[in-house]
Write a protein that holds these residues in place. Structure first.
Motif, PDB file in Angstrom:
ATOM      1  N   LYS A 164      38.007  62.569 -14.748  1.00 12.84           N
ATOM      2  CA  LYS A 164      37.975  61.934 -13.437  1.00 12.84           C
ATOM      3  C   LYS A 164      36.776  60.990 -13.376  1.00 12.84           C
ATOM      4  N   ASP A 183      38.523  57.980  -8.817  1.00 11.90           N
ATOM      5  CA  ASP A 183      39.058  59.285  -8.438  1.00 11.90           C
ATOM      6  C   ASP A 183      38.198  59.956  -7.374  1.00 11.90           C
ATOM      7  N   GLU A 217      44.435  62.622  -2.659  1.00 13.47           N
ATOM      8  CA  GLU A 217      44.325  62.375  -4.098  1.00 13.47           C
ATOM      9  C   GLU A 217      42.912  61.998  -4.510  1.00 13.47           C
ATOM     10  N   PHE A 218      41.981  62.066  -3.587  1.00 14.69           N
ATOM     11  CA  PHE A 218      40.641  61.522  -3.792  1.00 14.69           C
ATOM     12  C   PHE A 218      39.615  62.563  -3.361  1.00 14.69           C
TER      13      PHE A 218
END
Length: 343
Positions: A164, A183, A217-218
């Motif tokens: 990530k 990310d 998603e973060f």
């Protein structure tokens, strides 16, 4: 929006090599989720080799490594190796640093940092994809060009997902860029919950809209100033150093916007003048209780977990916190567990 039930609680270690193995192992035993190193007076990557060797479950990350002191190929290589050696536990945290350091300390080029960082991340992922799929490397950008890769220079297959990539951001433009291509975001401790809600999160969402991603998603990561203790006397004593830290950051022009949101812009002017005069100890006296409570979590040990959750709820996904040396390991473990639990 950040999910309080999913809050991760992280810790930091000194990057001095002789101390890293024991420090990382202690973080894991205490129950922390990630062990972060920083690029200050030591390399940020080497310590994580030792940390990976002496831990099994805790994530390992750089907060931060200076991207512009390097290039996408060299960072792609070390990221690939650390991800492999740690069995998929590595988080690559990058930061831009500032122009004087990049040009005069590292002797590297500086221009358009937001665009350069965006391209750095995209180039690095293109290199990783080349290594994974065997596709032709053909990255050409405004700042970086990577068009040559032969079998000799391709590392062994990676049995895990790519690391990530988190990027440090303070301004809105870099924050938007994080929302688009990274990310996660590594926020600065000198940030209030109101600033996150009114400035940082909207900027992130604008970036995510460009790439079609969802907030879930973060990850937004942030260290917190935490003032705690067993009683009022300990709280008062521990607050002294935190007031000085806040005053130091508040004296910096780059962080004036955070103060201005709260109507404290003149404080930056006063503290900047005092810093020029070398009044470092006196600067902390300008941080009154109202300001301290905006920038720091101030609570006794019995209430600090709830106070941290309240500060993070809705904005922060992973938080970096530390405790006074007087707090024993068992108590820290209990507090960390409570931080992750719904009140």
């Amino acid at each position: 929006m950040a999910d309080r039930d999913g809050l991760k609680v992280d810790g930091a270690v000194s990057s001095q090599l002789r101390n890293v193995a024991d420090a990382a192992n202690r973080l894991q035993k205490r129950g922390y989720d990630c062990c972060w190193t920083a690029e200050i007076n030591h390399d940020p990557f080497l310590p994580l080799v030792l940390a990976a060797e002496h831990t099994t479950t805790i994530e390992l990350g750089t907060s931060i490594a200076v991207a512009f002191a390097r290039n996408p190929m060299t960072v792609a290589n070390v990221g690939w190796d650390l991800q492999a050696y740690s069995d998929g536990r590595f988080i690559l945290g990058l930061g831009s640093q500032i122009k004087p350091h990049i040009e005069n300390r590292f002797s590297m080029p500086w221009s358009r940092p937001v665009q350069r960082m965006r391209e750095f991340v995209l180039a690095m992922r293109e290199i990783w994809s080349c290594w994974r799929t065997g596709s032709r490397l053909a990255f050409e950008g405004d700042f970086y060009t990577h068009k040559l890769m032969t079998p000799m220079f391709t590392p062994e297959p990676l049995a895990h997902a790519f690391p990530k990539v988190f990027v440090a951001a303070v301004g809105e433009a870099m924050t938007e860029m994080c929302g688009e291509v990274a990310d996660g975001l590594l926020a600065h401790a000198f940030t209030t919950k109101r600033y996150f809600e009114e400035v940082t999160t909207p900027a992130l969402m604008r970036g995510m809209a460009r790439s079609g991603r969802r907030r879930s998603e973060f990850q937004l990561s942030c260290p917190l100033f935490v003032v705690t203790g067993n009683d009022e006397a300990e709280l008062a004593t521990n607050a002294i150093g935190t007031r000085k830290q806040i005053a130091f950051y508040a004296s910096t022009p780059a962080y004036r916007k955070v103060l201005e949101l709260h109507g404290w812009g003149d404080l930056q002017t006063d503290l900047h003048r005092m810093s020029k005069e070398g009044q470092w100890d006196a600067m902390g006296s300008l941080i009154d209780d109202e300001i301290l409570n905006e920038f720091a979590v101030v609570a006794p040990l019995s209430d600090v977990a709830r106070a941290v959750r309240d500060r993070c709820d809705g904005v922060i996904d992973r938080v970096m916190v530390g405790f006074p040396a007087s707090v024993d390991d068992a108590t820290v473990t209990d507090v960390l567990h409570e931080m992750r639990s719904r009140a």
